[in-house]
Write an enzyme that holds these catalytic residues in place. Sequence first.
Site, PDB file in Angstrom:
ATOM      1  N   HIS A   1       0.829  -1.214   0.000  1.00  0.00           N
ATOM      2  CA  HIS A   1       0.000   0.000   0.000  1.00  0.00           C
ATOM      3  C   HIS A   1       0.857   1.256   0.000  1.00  0.00           C
ATOM      4  O   HIS A   1       1.848   1.338   0.735  1.00  0.00           O
ATOM      5  CB  HIS A   1      -0.914  -0.002   1.223  1.00  0.00           C
ATOM      6  CG  HIS A   1      -2.097   0.899   1.095  1.00  0.00           C
ATOM      7  ND1 HIS A   1      -1.999   2.269   1.160  1.00  0.00           N
ATOM      8  CD2 HIS A   1      -3.415   0.630   0.891  1.00  0.00           C
ATOM      9  CE1 HIS A   1      -3.200   2.805   1.010  1.00  0.00           C
ATOM     10  NE2 HIS A   1      -4.069   1.842   0.843  1.00  0.00           N
TER      11      HIS A   1
ATOM     12  N   GLY B   1       2.547  22.266  11.256  1.00  0.00           N
ATOM     13  CA  GLY B   1       3.794  21.564  11.528  1.00  0.00           C
ATOM     14  C   GLY B   1       4.945  22.000  10.651  1.00  0.00           C
ATOM     15  O   GLY B   1       4.856  22.995   9.913  1.00  0.00           O
ATOM     16  N   PRO B   2       6.045  21.253  10.712  1.00  0.00           N
ATOM     17  CA  PRO B   2       7.247  21.598   9.949  1.00  0.00           C
ATOM     18  C   PRO B   2       6.974  21.641   8.453  1.00  0.00           C
ATOM     19  O   PRO B   2       6.107  20.931   7.943  1.00  0.00           O
ATOM     20  CB  PRO B   2       8.228  20.461  10.294  1.00  0.00           C
ATOM     21  CG  PRO B   2       7.692  19.840  11.541  1.00  0.00           C
ATOM     22  CD  PRO B   2       6.212  20.015  11.508  1.00  0.00           C
TER      23      PRO B   2
END
Length: 303
Positions: free
Chosen positions: A83, A163-164
């Site tokens: 996947h 976030g980053p």
Amino acid sequence: MHAPLFEAVPNFSEGKDNAKISRITEAVRAIPGVRILSLHSDPDHNRSVLTFAGEEDPVLSGALALAKACATELDLASQSGEHPRMGVLDVLPFVPLEGATMDDAVRLAHKASESLGFLGFPVYLYGSAATNPHRRSLPDIRRGGYEGVASRISDPLWKPDYGPKTLDSHRGVVAVGARPFLVAFNAYLDTDDVEVARVVATRVRESGGGLPAVRALGFGVGGKAQVSMNLTDLEQTPIPVALEAVRSAAADLGASVESTELVGLAPLEAVLQAARYYLGLRELEADHVLESRLYGRSDPRRL
């Protein structure tokens, strides 16, 4: 009046190591007010789908506990599977249940994303929580897996929502969304030819001109060709319609459906749709099921 309920259905990138899967799951189970409903782990996909539910604050706490456990236990740089994946905590959708609206789920998704950002996870919002139309679809965000995200992240159009703005190859990124019920449904073919599954998937999925609200990919799993589907709107395409489309496309290629698989949970209505279709029960409703009449709404035994 009861507080609104939410379901979270995180997918994390480990399906082989039972000890790691157990520790990650137990981090969620330890949160008061969280009820774990289902865990489905697949070693070929090397992926697990956890389903848990509760009121807003416990579900949020459970999601953050899960993220911390994934960051501790897993390393995306050494992970591989059938996947596509882009993070140790790959996908985190929130689904509104009793008393909750989609707007409530969107607010919860943003809360979770902000906290995940503080934990060091780059976050993309998708589904009803998306902040950009071109990032509403999860497959568009996940296109190319981690490597695809890495190639796009410097593009202003693909800057993370929280976030980053740079990637850590060990934890990757996470897609956080708000969506209705989604049914993950797989069909196994009587062949090991993965190309057959891929052709079938292309024919049945919406993006290939097939059925509406169907996403599909072809994989090789356990020595069999698998057509892996996400049914995103059961009113448009219920399980039996998707299955018959797979059967028809497979027959054109000299194959047939050998068995099927439900990943995670499905609402009762999805099962009733299948019964109506195959049994010709035109008026079948939940109240025709014994357990639904026998037990009250608050009884966990009620369907």
